[in-house]
Design an enzyme around this catalytic site. Structure first.
Site, short mmCIF file in Angstrom:
data_model
loop_
_atom_site.label_atom_id
_atom_site.label_comp_id
_atom_site.label_asym_id
_atom_site.label_seq_id
_atom_site.Cartn_x
_atom_site.Cartn_y
_atom_site.Cartn_z
N HIS A 142 -3.44 11.00 -9.81
CA HIS A 142 -5.00 10.65 -9.86
C HIS A 142 -4.98 11.82 -9.06
O HIS A 142 -4.10 12.67 -7.93
CB HIS A 142 -4.90 9.13 -8.88
CG HIS A 142 -4.99 8.01 -10.00
ND1 HIS A 142 -5.03 7.11 -10.01
CD2 HIS A 142 -6.37 8.11 -11.31
CE1 HIS A 142 -5.90 6.18 -10.76
NE2 HIS A 142 -6.89 6.99 -11.45
N ASP B 154 1.46 4.86 -6.05
CA ASP B 154 0.27 3.76 -6.36
C ASP B 154 0.97 2.60 -7.84
O ASP B 154 1.27 3.01 -8.43
CB ASP B 154 -0.96 4.20 -6.84
CG ASP B 154 -1.27 4.73 -5.75
OD1 ASP B 154 -0.50 5.80 -4.54
OD2 ASP B 154 -2.86 5.65 -5.71
N HIS C 40 -0.46 0.63 -12.47
CA HIS C 40 -0.89 1.23 -11.54
C HIS C 40 -3.01 1.27 -12.52
O HIS C 40 -3.05 0.82 -14.04
CB HIS C 40 -0.67 2.27 -11.14
CG HIS C 40 -2.12 2.96 -10.65
ND1 HIS C 40 -2.55 2.26 -9.53
CD2 HIS C 40 -2.47 4.46 -10.34
CE1 HIS C 40 -3.56 2.82 -8.63
NE2 HIS C 40 -3.16 3.99 -9.25
N ASP D 64 -5.98 12.74 -5.46
CA ASP D 64 -5.99 12.77 -4.27
C ASP D 64 -3.95 12.78 -4.43
O ASP D 64 -3.32 12.25 -3.21
CB ASP D 64 -6.42 11.25 -3.58
CG ASP D 64 -5.26 9.85 -4.65
OD1 ASP D 64 -5.58 10.00 -5.80
OD2 ASP D 64 -5.51 8.88 -3.30
N HIS D 65 -3.38 12.73 -5.45
CA HIS D 65 -1.85 12.56 -5.64
C HIS D 65 -0.96 13.92 -6.12
O HIS D 65 -0.40 14.59 -5.24
CB HIS D 65 -1.03 11.85 -5.79
CG HIS D 65 -1.56 10.72 -5.80
ND1 HIS D 65 -0.19 9.65 -4.79
CD2 HIS D 65 -2.31 8.89 -5.62
CE1 HIS D 65 -0.86 8.78 -4.04
NE2 HIS D 65 -1.81 8.45 -4.53
N HIS E 130 0.05 5.50 2.29
CA HIS E 130 -1.13 5.17 1.28
C HIS E 130 -2.38 3.95 1.66
O HIS E 130 -2.11 3.40 1.47
CB HIS E 130 -1.13 4.72 0.26
CG HIS E 130 -2.06 5.46 -1.25
ND1 HIS E 130 -2.66 4.08 -1.53
CD2 HIS E 130 -2.34 6.24 -1.09
CE1 HIS E 130 -3.85 4.90 -2.46
NE2 HIS E 130 -2.91 6.13 -2.46
N HIS F 116 1.73 10.08 -10.09
CA HIS F 116 1.02 9.95 -11.09
C HIS F 116 -0.47 11.05 -10.47
O HIS F 116 -1.00 11.79 -9.77
CB HIS F 116 0.40 8.33 -11.26
CG HIS F 116 -0.52 7.76 -9.77
ND1 HIS F 116 0.02 8.22 -8.51
CD2 HIS F 116 -1.93 8.26 -9.49
CE1 HIS F 116 -0.80 7.54 -7.69
NE2 HIS F 116 -1.94 7.22 -8.66
#
EC number: 3.1.26.11
Length: 363
Positions: free
Chosen positions: A64, A253, A182, A66-67, A313, A62
């Site tokens: 975001h 997530d 999410h 941090d990914h 995570h 996804h």
């Protein structure tokens, strides 16, 4: 055929000295597939036994930061380390709608020209993957031209019958994505190794009079052979049972799956990798932010009858056991206990950066 998973980043939200941002590599016979690419992933790769140049596929769960904020830098580093003459196959990149434009914009603004080809395949999400206000329609940017090394990727729609997305179907693997819930559209991935021919039955070969040599190879590869006496030997006459492939499932997530497709695709997974951002005492907070706790992850694993659950995570408050000061390790150990209580004390693994987990061939 060896297969293993290396965790490069096991922390949530941002990279820290003890846990990098989300990233892991599935390695099979030297070929590497990267799942998520948080900030600092390329540095983590350099500290591991893996080679960035071996990465052939990248899957982003996804959008975001941090990914996937580490993706442009990783691509640039692979390019710099590749030299000027590159004839390799394109790196295949899979992720939600918007990923292609993100890569294009970063390459354009930084005046970067990669020396290797790449292709971005985008998954089109559905309205039930996140709160309505967070679902954004795909917006095509006004490109003057495509980057010189970007190939034409696919736009992958949900298969309404299977409620999944078919990403890869080659000689060795089938990879499908399934929908997660999410704060923004998120996906899980099911990687299934196809069945391989069983071993040759030496005694049967001898009894049937098949001479050692090229005939063995043909039979192993599913090709019938004709002996000098005119007798035809079929592969099924001399092969043992096919070797069932391995299954690895990786969830991005989420606070849950959208429908039962995730359960079906992850059923009897040899390795199920699931996020557990917060402990069970903070379940309401976890759900509010679209995340899971150990109990939630273990409940899904139990429903899937997964053979091994790995939690990852983690909030950066949960230090790895080996690095935590005295008393600090209690928090991360408690997450393990919470998951194991759901799985009837079946062992649960807590992922740590640079941990390597092998997935043995099924007998």
């Amino acid at each position: 055929m060896s297969m293993d998973v290396t965790f490069l980043g096991t922390g949530a939200a941002y990279p820290s000295p003890t846990r990098g941002a989300s990233a892991l590599v599935l390695r099979c016979e030297g070929e590497c597939w990267l799942f998520d690419c948080g900030e600092g992933t390329q540095t983590q790769l350099m500290k591991s036994q893996l080679k960035a140049g071996r990465i052939t596929k990248i899957f982003i769960t996804h959008l975001h930061g941090d990914h996937f904020f580490g993706l442009p830098g990783l691509l640039c580093t692979i390019s710099l380390q590749s030299g000027s003459m590159v004839t390799k196959q394109p790196i295949e990149i899979y992720g939600p709608v918007g990923l292609r434009d993100f890569i294009w914009r970063t390459m354009e603004l930084s005046h970067t020209e990669l020396v290797f080809p790449y292709v971005v395949h985008e998954l089109v999400p559905t309205a039930d993957q996140c709160p309505t206000e967070e679902l954004q329609e795909s917006v095509q940017v006004d490109k003057t031209d495509n980057p010189p090394k970007e190939g034409e990727g696919r736009t992958i729609l949900l298969d309404s019958e299977e409620n999944s997305y078919l990403l890869v179907d080659d000689e060795q693997f089938v990879v499908k994505a399934f929908r997660l819930f999410h704060r923004i559209p998120s996906f899980g991935f099911s990687v299934v190794e196809k069945k391989r021919p069983g071993k040759l039955n030496a005694q049967k070969l001898k009894d049937l009079g098949v001479p050692p040599g090229p005939a063995y190879g043909k039979l192993k590869n599913g090709i019938s052979v004709v002996l000098e006496n005119g007798v035809t030997i079929s592969p099924q006459d001399v092969l043992k049972k096919p070797i069932v492939g391995r299954k690895i499932c990786i969830l991005g997530d989420c606070s849950g799956v959208v429908d039962d497709a995730g359960v079906k695709l992850c059923f009897e997974a040899d390795l199920l990798i699931h996020e557990a951002t917060l402990d069970d005492t903070q379940m309401d907070k976890a759900k509010e932010h679209g995340h899971s706790t150990p109990q939630m992850a273990a409940t899904f694993a139990k429903l899937c009858q997964a053979k091994r659950l790995v939690l990852t995570h983690f909030s950066q408050r949960y230090k790895p056991v080996a690095l935590a000061r005295e008393g600090e390790a209690d928090g991360i150990v408690e997450l393990k206990k919470q998951a194991e209580s759901v799985l009837d004390l079946q062992e649960v693994t807590l992922a740590e950066d640079f941990m390597v987990i092998s997935i043995p061939i099924k007998k």
